[in-house]
Design a protein around this motif. Sequence first.
Motif, PDB file in Angstrom:
ATOM      1  N   GLN A  93       0.649  -0.510   7.559  1.00  0.00           N
ATOM      2  CA  GLN A  93       0.482   0.562   6.582  1.00  0.00           C
ATOM      3  C   GLN A  93      -0.151  -0.014   5.324  1.00  0.00           C
ATOM      4  O   GLN A  93       0.527  -0.633   4.500  1.00  0.00           O
TER       5      GLN A  93
ATOM      6  N   GLN B 147      -2.300   0.258   1.655  1.00  0.00           N
ATOM      7  CA  GLN B 147      -1.956   1.092   0.496  1.00  0.00           C
ATOM      8  C   GLN B 147      -2.603   2.454   0.573  1.00  0.00           C
ATOM      9  O   GLN B 147      -2.086   3.430   0.058  1.00  0.00           O
TER      10      GLN B 147
ATOM     11  N   TRP C 284     -10.350  -6.446  -4.513  1.00  0.00           N
ATOM     12  CA  TRP C 284     -10.243  -5.633  -3.306  1.00  0.00           C
ATOM     13  C   TRP C 284     -11.152  -6.074  -2.183  1.00  0.00           C
ATOM     14  O   TRP C 284     -11.091  -5.534  -1.093  1.00  0.00           O
TER      15      TRP C 284
ATOM     16  N   TYR D  50       5.992  -8.058  15.761  1.00  0.00           N
ATOM     17  CA  TYR D  50       5.856  -7.827  14.325  1.00  0.00           C
ATOM     18  C   TYR D  50       5.544  -9.163  13.666  1.00  0.00           C
ATOM     19  O   TYR D  50       6.064 -10.209  14.080  1.00  0.00           O
TER      20      TYR D  50
ATOM     21  N   ASN E 151      -0.980 -12.301  -4.921  1.00  0.00           N
ATOM     22  CA  ASN E 151      -0.153 -12.426  -3.731  1.00  0.00           C
ATOM     23  C   ASN E 151      -0.199 -11.114  -2.968  1.00  0.00           C
ATOM     24  O   ASN E 151      -0.189 -10.035  -3.571  1.00  0.00           O
ATOM     25  N   ALA E 152      -0.235 -11.235  -1.661  1.00  0.00           N
ATOM     26  CA  ALA E 152      -0.198 -10.030  -0.824  1.00  0.00           C
ATOM     27  C   ALA E 152       0.864 -10.216   0.252  1.00  0.00           C
ATOM     28  O   ALA E 152       0.937 -11.269   0.884  1.00  0.00           O
ATOM     29  N   ASP E 153       1.689  -9.219   0.428  1.00  0.00           N
ATOM     30  CA  ASP E 153       2.686  -9.215   1.496  1.00  0.00           C
ATOM     31  C   ASP E 153       2.289  -8.130   2.488  1.00  0.00           C
ATOM     32  O   ASP E 153       2.303  -6.940   2.152  1.00  0.00           O
TER      33      ASP E 153
ATOM     34  N   HIS F 269       2.593  -6.367   6.357  1.00  0.00           N
ATOM     35  CA  HIS F 269       3.446  -6.156   7.529  1.00  0.00           C
ATOM     36  C   HIS F 269       2.559  -5.639   8.659  1.00  0.00           C
ATOM     37  O   HIS F 269       1.843  -4.659   8.472  1.00  0.00           O
TER      38      HIS F 269
ATOM     39  N   LEU G 268      10.622  -2.750  15.234  1.00  0.00           N
ATOM     40  CA  LEU G 268       9.177  -2.760  14.995  1.00  0.00           C
ATOM     41  C   LEU G 268       8.743  -1.590  14.124  1.00  0.00           C
ATOM     42  O   LEU G 268       7.991  -1.740  13.168  1.00  0.00           O
TER      43      LEU G 268
ATOM     44  N   LEU H  91       9.964  -2.085  10.554  1.00  0.00           N
ATOM     45  CA  LEU H  91       9.262  -3.122   9.808  1.00  0.00           C
ATOM     46  C   LEU H  91       7.834  -2.714   9.482  1.00  0.00           C
ATOM     47  O   LEU H  91       7.334  -2.962   8.392  1.00  0.00           O
ATOM     48  N   THR H  92       7.169  -2.067  10.441  1.00  0.00           N
ATOM     49  CA  THR H  92       5.781  -1.711  10.182  1.00  0.00           C
ATOM     50  C   THR H  92       5.672  -0.489   9.288  1.00  0.00           C
ATOM     51  O   THR H  92       4.595  -0.125   8.863  1.00  0.00           O
TER      52      THR H  92
ATOM     53  N   CYS I  66       6.809  -0.535   6.435  1.00  0.00           N
ATOM     54  CA  CYS I  66       6.660  -1.115   5.105  1.00  0.00           C
ATOM     55  C   CYS I  66       5.178  -1.122   4.719  1.00  0.00           C
ATOM     56  O   CYS I  66       4.338  -1.540   5.497  1.00  0.00           O
ATOM     57  N   LYS I  67       4.909  -0.682   3.530  1.00  0.00           N
ATOM     58  CA  LYS I  67       3.538  -0.697   3.037  1.00  0.00           C
ATOM     59  C   LYS I  67       3.155  -2.094   2.590  1.00  0.00           C
ATOM     60  O   LYS I  67       4.008  -2.846   2.126  1.00  0.00           O
ATOM     61  N   ASP I  68       1.906  -2.392   2.714  1.00  0.00           N
ATOM     62  CA  ASP I  68       1.422  -3.654   2.174  1.00  0.00           C
ATOM     63  C   ASP I  68       1.622  -3.657   0.663  1.00  0.00           C
ATOM     64  O   ASP I  68       1.443  -2.638   0.001  1.00  0.00           O
ATOM     65  N   LYS I  69       1.975  -4.819   0.168  1.00  0.00           N
ATOM     66  CA  LYS I  69       2.261  -4.922  -1.259  1.00  0.00           C
ATOM     67  C   LYS I  69       1.386  -6.018  -1.870  1.00  0.00           C
ATOM     68  O   LYS I  69       1.317  -7.128  -1.336  1.00  0.00           O
ATOM     69  N   PHE I  70       0.740  -5.669  -2.965  1.00  0.00           N
ATOM     70  CA  PHE I  70      -0.120  -6.631  -3.648  1.00  0.00           C
ATOM     71  C   PHE I  70       0.408  -6.851  -5.067  1.00  0.00           C
ATOM     72  O   PHE I  70       0.723  -5.885  -5.765  1.00  0.00           O
ATOM     73  N   THR I  71       0.478  -8.079  -5.448  1.00  0.00           N
ATOM     74  CA  THR I  71       0.923  -8.379  -6.804  1.00  0.00           C
ATOM     75  C   THR I  71      -0.007  -9.402  -7.441  1.00  0.00           C
ATOM     76  O   THR I  71      -0.692 -10.149  -6.742  1.00  0.00           O
TER      77      THR I  71
ATOM     78  N   GLU J 255       2.618  -5.208  -9.754  1.00  0.00           N
ATOM     79  CA  GLU J 255       2.153  -4.708  -8.469  1.00  0.00           C
ATOM     80  C   GLU J 255       0.789  -4.052  -8.671  1.00  0.00           C
ATOM     81  O   GLU J 255       0.539  -3.416  -9.693  1.00  0.00           O
ATOM     82  N   ILE J 256      -0.066  -4.230  -7.693  1.00  0.00           N
ATOM     83  CA  ILE J 256      -1.421  -3.691  -7.791  1.00  0.00           C
ATOM     84  C   ILE J 256      -1.565  -2.571  -6.770  1.00  0.00           C
ATOM     85  O   ILE J 256      -1.132  -2.705  -5.630  1.00  0.00           O
ATOM     86  N   TYR J 257      -2.198  -1.526  -7.187  1.00  0.00           N
ATOM     87  CA  TYR J 257      -2.401  -0.398  -6.297  1.00  0.00           C
ATOM     88  C   TYR J 257      -3.881  -0.214  -6.036  1.00  0.00           C
ATOM     89  O   TYR J 257      -4.718  -0.473  -6.898  1.00  0.00           O
ATOM     90  N   TYR J 258      -4.177   0.268  -4.850  1.00  0.00           N
ATOM     91  CA  TYR J 258      -5.572   0.434  -4.459  1.00  0.00           C
ATOM     92  C   TYR J 258      -6.263   1.411  -5.406  1.00  0.00           C
ATOM     93  O   TYR J 258      -5.697   2.402  -5.809  1.00  0.00           O
TER      94      TYR J 258
END
Lengths: 247, 433
Positions: A94, A96, A172, A205, A233-235, A237, B30, B33-34, B36-41, B191-194
């Motif tokens: 998923q 953003q 980006w 996963y 940093n990027a996390d 999933h 699965l 866990l999936t 979860c949104k990708d997170k950028f900081t 946190e960074i958003y698209y």
Amino acid sequence: MKKSLLLIALFFAVLTSEAQINNEQVILKNGTQYQGVISEIIPDSIVVIKLVDGRIMTINYDQILRIKNQNEKILSPTENNYYVKSTLGLMMGQGQREIQKNFLFETTGGYQYKQWQMGAGSGVHVLYGTMYLPAIAEVSYSFGDKITQPYITLQGGGVFNLSYNKNNTNFWNHQGYKNGKFIGSNFGLRHYVSNNLALVFEAGYRFYHLQGKLIETYYPPNLDILYYPAEYNADLHRFSLKFGLEF
Amino acid sequence: MDTCIRRVEQLKKNIMKKTSLYLTIFTFLLISLTACKDKFTKTFQANVPIYQNYEDWRAQTIKFMAPTGIKNPGKIWIKDQYLFINEPFVGVHVFDNSTPANPVNLGFLPVLSTLDIAVHNSILYVDSYTDILTFDISNPHNIEFLCRTTDVFNNNKAQSSLGYNHDLPATNINPDLGVIIGWEQQEVTEEIYYGGIFYDSFELIDVLTINNSGGVNLGGSMASFAIHGDQLYVIQNNQIITFNIQNECIERVNNTWTSNNLETLFVANDHLFVGTTTGMLIYALDDPSNPNLVSEYPHIGSCDPVIVNQNRAYVTLRDGNSCSGTVNQLVVVNIENLSNPYEIKTYEMTNPHGLGMDENTLFLCDGIDGLKVFDASDDLQIDQNLLSHFSNIQAYDVIPYKHTLILSAQEGIYQYDYSDLNNISLLSLIAKN
């Protein structure tokens, strides 16, 4: 565990004996092997086998190491070996803004000890359209030793951005991530098409943590544009589906 | 044999059950866990505000104090023989300028987070972050607080730059927490958003900027307060706020919105001339409480102080500033027909800031190139008619007032006698401490 495996082996032996009259091979712990048709199994007691020469032999259950159907192509858990596995697949996660669907290719190789496999490898992981070179370490455990056998895999390692640009200023385009780490687990099915070749399917996963540095642009009110360094940093999933071959 | 097969069947069922259970758990994990949104900081060193809550900030007593030195002079307003010099974020200095050669420092009015001032009759108007304060100046030796009108401005009114590091960005700005009274440097993770990185909206006015735009009002060109009749006009971002100033406490009567980023105000000929980053706007003040847009003279994006002398408007455009300008010019605009202003001629300059006019004499602050004095009687040959050039000062804004030229410069406030244009002489310098 050993008892369970033996029971599973017996289970398949009986199943197959019902479907067709085929020879089975009973391997004793002392190395002796008997070939014939099993006529009776009493778990924890005896196995009765009619040998190919017509003799009927009763074998104590405790003496048996394993029972093999002659038509099964089994990679014996007792046979230690090297392996090479190549898989190709898709990672989904998923993002953003939208679902991310990224390409994945991996080749790992290593050593198999009984039901355990331990190996390392590399390939290509694509994340947000950017190619990463992974350094993969993996451990897997197979359940059973039949033609089609389930297994689980724990994978981890590092990823290195093949498009890394240290002067990148656009967050980006993902060129600013230099490297990262990942860890994940897979549930797999291995189907042997010959003694040395198996088809594999894995679903799992994985979690990526990417790191990088960028020169960021800031537009301070009333002042000139400012450029400053920032650590990114990027996390991520990802759910992965992979198909491949194992030698 | 039957027993054996039953046992095997049972075993088979157990295995199927366990396998189904494991697969269900695995699938659930699965999916969880999936989901979860990708997170950028991003982590970086930044300027982080130090707040004082509104209650404490407004509760502070404001009393006229003994004179103090000026560290960073800002906007200036002339009232009779008195000079009111705003020191950004700190307060207002009051000088008796009866003798320009020897201005006397009368005292200091401490007003936090101030940037602009204006004077009308015996009332001094001082902004203070979101509020406007009024003071009775009928006795300039003992100025008294009259009234505070709260929440006049948006929260993103200029912030203090105390402790601000210009090599770092600013973040964590939340006006709800109070007035920014300073800054400190911290490592920040955001946190960074698209779609981009969105910075907190605020306007930082710092000492450096104030020096670069420090205006002299009453004929000055860089003021953002203007008074006409019983109206006080104040610009903020893209709106002109009109206040009724008949009473001690001002009353907001109207907001005039524009699509431009407003910068300076100048009242002349019963019209309001508004310098913006993209052009000069002309508003009619037939209805003083409701400025009515008459016309717009557009120009290339730049900061543009503007003054008006009879039927001419003089606009300076400069680069190297927040207005993203790329030119350095003086533009002469014909405003005989206020509905149709048009350019007469453009002159290249070094880095023009404020400007002032007395009859046909044009005083232009050209940044590092100092003060230039032109005879502007011929619109087409202003550059050919340079009367004087003071290149050894860094001039920002100027006001010619009764043959005394009050000049805001890097070193402080200069005063010159220009009664003889061929022999302009220095009278005094209110130097920065």
